[in-house]
Write an enzyme that holds these catalytic residues in place. Structure first.
Site, PDB file in Angstrom:
ATOM      1  N   CYS A  72      14.305 -32.039 -53.310  1.00 30.31           N
ATOM      2  CA  CYS A  72      14.689 -32.443 -54.662  1.00 30.31           C
ATOM      3  C   CYS A  72      15.900 -33.361 -54.685  1.00 30.31           C
ATOM      4  O   CYS A  72      16.097 -34.101 -55.650  1.00 30.31           O
ATOM      5  CB  CYS A  72      14.963 -31.198 -55.499  1.00 30.31           C
ATOM      6  SG  CYS A  72      13.516 -30.144 -55.596  1.00 30.31           S
TER       7      CYS A  72
ATOM      8  N   HIS B 245      18.481 -33.306 -61.550  1.00 27.64           N
ATOM      9  CA  HIS B 245      17.116 -33.029 -61.079  1.00 27.64           C
ATOM     10  C   HIS B 245      16.496 -32.001 -62.014  1.00 27.64           C
ATOM     11  O   HIS B 245      17.135 -31.023 -62.386  1.00 27.64           O
ATOM     12  CB  HIS B 245      17.182 -32.487 -59.650  1.00 27.64           C
ATOM     13  CG  HIS B 245      15.936 -31.789 -59.248  1.00 27.64           C
ATOM     14  ND1 HIS B 245      14.704 -32.403 -59.305  1.00 27.64           N
ATOM     15  CD2 HIS B 245      15.704 -30.522 -58.806  1.00 27.64           C
ATOM     16  CE1 HIS B 245      13.776 -31.537 -58.914  1.00 27.64           C
ATOM     17  NE2 HIS B 245      14.364 -30.391 -58.611  1.00 27.64           N
TER      18      HIS B 245
ATOM     19  N   ASN C 232       8.554 -29.905 -62.511  1.00 23.47           N
ATOM     20  CA  ASN C 232       9.487 -30.318 -61.450  1.00 23.47           C
ATOM     21  C   ASN C 232       8.736 -31.291 -60.535  1.00 23.47           C
ATOM     22  O   ASN C 232       7.815 -30.893 -59.835  1.00 23.47           O
ATOM     23  CB  ASN C 232       9.947 -29.071 -60.694  1.00 23.47           C
ATOM     24  CG  ASN C 232      10.860 -29.383 -59.515  1.00 23.47           C
ATOM     25  OD1 ASN C 232      10.995 -30.532 -59.108  1.00 23.47           O
ATOM     26  ND2 ASN C 232      11.472 -28.351 -58.980  1.00 23.47           N
TER      27      ASN C 232
END
Ligand code: COA
Length: 330
Positions: free
Chosen positions: A113, A257, A287
């Site tokens: 990420c 993020h 995500n």
């Protein structure tokens, strides 16, 4: 030394939208659970045969056009992904081919990420040292083909989506541009969020037993991720602001993020900033790992939330654990 700045942005998500109600049809889950725990309502999944390089190429084309450049201006490529088309070579070379450009260097980043912010820091360093003048940084993922879309894998499966975002990094004169960044990792917690197979430790890389046990799917200790993320996000945001002599009051927008709406809310609370100062679009994309920051930054800018002269902070946390932050004057 020159500074570097983001001169162009773009993102691309595959057209297929998968809602929480769609997931209810294939596993034991429900919309209320997903919305309450994560804030996610829908995500995009690719059709069979589409890889993260395909999504990244679309985003790259948009970012190049947004910067007012052509593909031939790109003199270096950085591709952040945890879901490359192939084990080898990396996705960067596929972008070089896809853009039809000369034999420029291409580097892949596999930091999960935080991969896009790591990639951005490399681009910044290359541009500042005068080595490259137009670096393409891509974050792109196809998670949908690698998650366990059954009840067994529901804790992970409901979180992730596919997508890509890209930025062009070029030299500029102060006071605009990338002001500071910070990169961190803690390998002791590597197995709290990981995907074990295929593995070079295993003759043949993957066995039938591994497949049956689902070890080819990412695994996560959700609570451990939550706990660490809500500590590391504020920490790294304070760090990059300190490094460039700014304070939270100077910040126009934090673009984190997109891991989980609750993590974003907790970060705002711990920092003591208004929730609207932390940009969140996870409800519509889930995500998207390395793609989430460039997607969010593009959307925020297009919505008028990122304006020339604004101080923007990017922050990411994920597998590794690895985390990173970056402060920019837009
Ligand atoms: C994943 C996360 C949402 C789970 O929330 P939680 O409150 O910790 O939930 P728990 O893991 O305690 O699970 C609670 C129950 O829901 C169940 N559950 C898990 N996933 C579910 C799903 N998709 N649908 C319905 N129920 C689910 C569990 O089986 C458990 O049931 P049990 O109590 O009968 O054992 C949360 O830990 C989180 O957000 N972690 C961070 C994850 C993240 O951001 N990862 C991205 C990496 S950057």
């Amino acid at each position: 030394m020159k500074q570097s700045y983001i001169s162009g942005l773009g993102f691309h998500v595959p057209p297929k939208v998968v809602t929480n109600h769609d997931l209810e049809q294939i596993m034991e889950t429900n919309d209320a659970w997903i919305v309450e725990r994560t804030g996610i309502r829908e995500r995009h999944f690719v059709e069979n045969g589409v890889g993260s390089a395909d999504l990244g190429l679309e985003a790259a084309r948009k970012a190049i056009a947004d910067a007012g450049r052509g593909p031939r201006d790109v003199d270096f490529i950085i591709f952040a992904t945890t879901t490359p088309d192939y084990m080898v070579p990396g996705n960067g070379v596929l972008i070089q081919q896809g853009l039809g450009i000369e034999t420029v260097g291409a580097l892949d980043v596999r930091n999960g990420c935080s991969g896009f912010v790591y990639g951005l820091s490399v681009a910044d360093a290359f541009v500042r040292m005068g080595r490259y003048r137009c670096v393409l940084v891509i974050g792109a993922e196809v998670q949908s083909t690698g998650i366990d879309l059954s009840t067994r894998g529901r804790d992970m499966a409901v979180l992730f989506g596919d997508g890509a975002g890209a930025a062009i990094v070029e030299p500029c004169d102060a006071p605009r541009g990338i002001l500071s960044w910070a990169l961190h990792s803690e390998g002791a917690l590597a197995k709290e969020l990981w995907c074990e197979a295929p593995s070079s430790r295993e003759p043949g890389r993957i066995t039938h037993a591994m497949l049956e046990a689902g070890r080819q799917y990412p695994q996560m200790n959700g609570r451990q991720v939550f706990k660490n993320a809500t500590t590391r996000f504020p920490e790294v945001i304070h760090e990059v602001l300190r490094d460039c002599g700014q304070t939270l009051d100077d910040v126009a927008l934090i673009v984190p993020h997109q891991a989980n709406q609750r993590i974003g809310d907790a970060v705002a609370q711990r920092l003591g900033v208004a929730p609207e100062k932390v940009f969140q679009n996870i409800a519509r994309y889930g995500n998207t790992t390395a793609a989430s920051i460039p997607i969010a930054l593009t959307e925020a800018r297009d919505a008028g939330l990122v304006k020339r002269g604004d101080l923007i902070v990017l922050a990411a946390f994920g597998a590794g654990f690895a985390w990173a932050g970056c402060a920019l004057r837009w």
